[in-house]
Design an enzyme around this catalytic site. Structure first.
Site, short mmCIF file in Angstrom:
data_model
loop_
_atom_site.label_atom_id
_atom_site.label_comp_id
_atom_site.label_asym_id
_atom_site.label_seq_id
_atom_site.Cartn_x
_atom_site.Cartn_y
_atom_site.Cartn_z
N GLU A 133 -0.74 9.71 -1.11
CA GLU A 133 -2.05 9.72 -1.76
C GLU A 133 -3.07 10.44 -0.88
O GLU A 133 -3.34 10.04 0.25
CB GLU A 133 -2.50 8.26 -1.98
CG GLU A 133 -3.94 8.12 -2.40
CD GLU A 133 -4.36 6.65 -2.49
OE1 GLU A 133 -3.54 5.76 -2.22
OE2 GLU A 133 -5.53 6.41 -2.84
N ASP A 141 -7.08 1.21 -5.73
CA ASP A 141 -6.84 2.61 -6.12
C ASP A 141 -5.41 3.01 -5.82
O ASP A 141 -4.75 3.67 -6.62
CB ASP A 141 -7.79 3.54 -5.36
CG ASP A 141 -9.13 3.66 -6.07
OD1 ASP A 141 -9.22 3.15 -7.21
OD2 ASP A 141 -10.06 4.23 -5.47
N ASP A 165 -2.45 4.00 -0.38
CA ASP A 165 -3.26 3.02 0.35
C ASP A 165 -3.01 1.62 -0.20
O ASP A 165 -2.67 1.46 -1.36
CB ASP A 165 -4.76 3.35 0.19
CG ASP A 165 -5.14 4.62 0.92
OD1 ASP A 165 -4.37 5.04 1.81
OD2 ASP A 165 -6.20 5.20 0.59
#
Ligand code: 0RA
Length: 634
Positions: free
Chosen positions: A425, A502, A498
């Site tokens: 990401e 999100d 993470d």
């Protein structure tokens, strides 16, 4: 189905149990979570067989405090008479001889296939302890076993008028990696069984400390209830669920179906309650007849013009949720995982039933007919647009391995068997990962922010997404019908996001894409989730990492008194390359979660909940599962 008499004499025996303990995976698939659950399914399947035989209407499954499992049914009870050949009770033969379920040879009906029906003896062999209690022929009988060996003979106890079987077993910690039952997975399976067996009551109780729960599954409304349930979180295009059924002496058929505004095809087929994930004759009969019937209907009602081409099966199945369930006397299970129905006669039975009864339904419900044809026409238009897009994309990149995505930092080793692809990401974490990796076998593909939600888009749009194109080209397998695992450039694809909301969302988006367009990668166990630590704890020169709240507490307790400094990681970017390597990427020290789709029904449900059009079920799901990072069994 017809009832048959059955008794001790019918039990034929194939093999002893030591083989099972020697190679458990041969019998239950794995010694991980899936295999563990399989033990429970095996016992329940036996109770369900009693229900199919028309005897049992009540099953109780309990996860006990001591981590044992109890399954109680009011079936016939395992036969108790002596089997001369073995000089032992039938109960003991059933519990100690492989394939002595009575479903092989003999007069009894035969249902089992695949890993199902390996027999309760396998459960016994893989249990530290097993207790059986049978009510039958006027008495209660009891016996206990240890790792498959009887500790006593079958003891006759008090008299009783009732009938049934109680089995309590303790899965053997010598065999299983971890004894941790997943409530949601087991519950889904039991709900499924209740849907498929009208009227059968299945009670599921979790009695484990701090997670006490109880649910009762009982459905009166055929498999229509099943489809209603599956579509709750989807956006249905017509109210009335289509229901078709038929039976003759040897077969029973039930189909329930409903169209939704989505794009995925969610057809689940069963034969004798076994989820035939590899399909088979019943499914191909259904598909063929559906295509034909809808096209005929569209032509005769002028919804399809003379110059139009016929709708393809794929067009007609877009957005369709359906259950097809057959019951038959001698099912032949084929295929790699023995979940493909092979009986050829069932194909024609399904075809002629669907041809006749679906046309009848459409004539009587023209508004539904129109909705279905329109959905198909729309899909056909999108398909031809997608084909153009795909042809273009393919020329540009999909098939040319020389044009790997620019952002990909590939590895130097060429043998896919040793190679891993990290989907990371964000560009900054991607940068750290590139520094941290072992470039010989680890490739890094940084993805920018949220990738496209494929649950809400058709293929043409999906293929225009740069991020998705990059994943496809990097993997080398292509997608959908052109997917070929032989071309996979890596044998592990590791999603590294993470540890925040999100990150979870991005991970779900990637998984949704993989599930819908490269499902084989998931089924074959290529997909993993990286586990970055949540905390770093520094105490003097020592550094510890904690991967959960609980671990953090343990570390702090261990350091009692010593001064320590806790840092919470909010993202991968907060770690330097060395830390990232040590904690998350180094195969020697990292932990990876393997994404396993234990049940396609659960996966379909989760992805339509999380990624589909309806907001309310999504909110509920997220609230309910907020604490659990992974909602797919890993
Ligand atoms: C062998 C033969 C028969 C039933 C069973 C086993 C049986 C096994 C289990 C395991 C859990 N519950 C069970 N219920 C039955 C046929 C019995 C007959 O025909 O009377």
């Amino acid at each position: 189905m017809e009832k048959q008499s059955y008794d001790a004499k019918d039990i034929t025996v194939l093999e002893g149990l030591s083989a099972v303990r020697r190679r458990p995976s041969m019998y239950i698939g794995s010694t991980g979570s899936r295999g563990l659950h399989h033990l429970i399914y095996e016992v329940i399947d036996n109770s369900i067989d009693e229900a199919m035989a028309g005897i049992c209407n009540n099953i109780l499954v309990m996860l006990n405090k001591d981590n044992s499992v109890t399954v109680i049914d009011n079936g016939r009870g395992i036969p108790v008479k002596k089997v001369d050949k073995y000089n032992a009770s039938a109960v003991q033969v059933v519990l100690t001889k492989l394939h002595a379920g009575g479903k092989f040879g003999g007069e009894g009906y035969k249902v089992s296939g695949g890993l199902h029906g390996v027999g309760v003896s396998v459960v016994n062999a893989l249990s530290e302890k097993l207790k059986v209690e049978v009510r039958r022929d006027g008495s209660v009988y009891r016996q206990e076993y240890k790792r498959g060996e009887p500790l006593t003979g079958l003891k006759k106890g008090e008299s009783t008028k009732s009938h049934g079987t109680v089995i309590t077993f303790f899965p053997d910690p010598e065999i299983f990696e971890e004894i941790d039952y997943k409530y949601e997975i087991l519950a889904t399976r039991m709900r499924e069984m209740a849907f498929l067996n009208q009227g059968l009551k299945i009670t599921f109780m979790d009695n484990r400390e701090d997670q006490e729960k109880k649910e009762v599954y009982q459905y009166k409304g055929e498999i229509v209830d099943f489809v209603k349930f599956l579509c709750e979180k989807k956006d249905a295009l017509h109210k009335k669920i289509i229901y078709i059924s038929n039976r003759d002496t040897y077969h029973e058929l039930e189909i329930a179906m409903q169209y939704t505004s989505g794009y995925a095809e969610s057809i689940f087929s069963f034969a004798n309650n076994i989820n035939t994930t590899e399909g088979g004759t019943h499914l191909s009969g259904f598909r063929g007849a559906l295509t034909r019937t809808i096209n005929d209907y569209a032509r005769s009602n002028n919804l399809l013009k003379e110059r139009d081409e016929n709708l393809t099966g794929e067009d007609i199945r877009e957005g369709l949720t359906a259950i097809i369930s057959v019951k038959l006397k001698n099912p032949q299970f084929e295929g790699q995982t023995k979940t493909k129905l092979g009986n050829s006669e069932i194909k024609g039975f399904v075809e002629s039933t669907v041809n006749a009864k679906l046309s009848e339904f459409l004539e009587e419900n023209p508004s539904v007919g129109k909705v279905i044809v329109n959905k198909g026409l729309e899909a056909a238009r999108a398909r031809s647009a997608a084909k153009k897009a795909r042809d273009l994309t393919r020329k540009k990149s999909l098939l040319e391995s020389s044009t790997l995505p620019g952002k990909l930092a590939d590895c130097s080793v060429n043998d896919p068997q040793f190679c891993e692809l990290f989907l990371v990401e964000g560009d900054s974490a991607g940068g750290s990962a590139k520094q941290a990796r072992d470039r010989r076998f680890q490739a890094i593909l940084p993805l920018k922010g949220k990738i496209l939600n494929v649950e809400k888009a058709r293929l043409n749009k999906i293929l225009n997404s740069v991020e998705i194109q990059a994943i496809i080209t990097a993997m080398g397998t292509s997608i959908d019908e052109e997917f070929d695992i032989k071309n996979a450039r890596y044998s592990k694809i590791i999603i590294m996001t993470d540890a925040d909301v999100d990150g979870a969302h991005i991970r779900t988006l990637i998984l949704t894409f993989l599930y819908r367009y490269m499902p084989v990668l998931l089924k074959e166990g290529y997909v993993y989730i990286a586990q970055p630590p949540l905390y770093q704890i520094k105490s003097g020169k020592e550094v510890f990492y904690a991967y959960s709240e609980k671990e953090l507490q343990t570390v702090i307790e261990k350091l009692k008194g010593a001064k320590s400094e806790v840092q919470q990681y909010k993202g991968l970017g907060e770690m330097d390359a060395d830390q990232l390597w040590e904690t998350t990427m180094n195969p020697e020290t990292r932990t990876l979660l393997k994404v396993e789709i234990e049940d396609a029904l659960i996966a379909d449900d989760i992805f339509s909940t999380l990624m589909g059009n309806k907001v309310e079920p999504r909110r509920e799901f997220i609230e309910k599962n907020a604490k659990e990072v992974s909602f797919i069994d890993v």
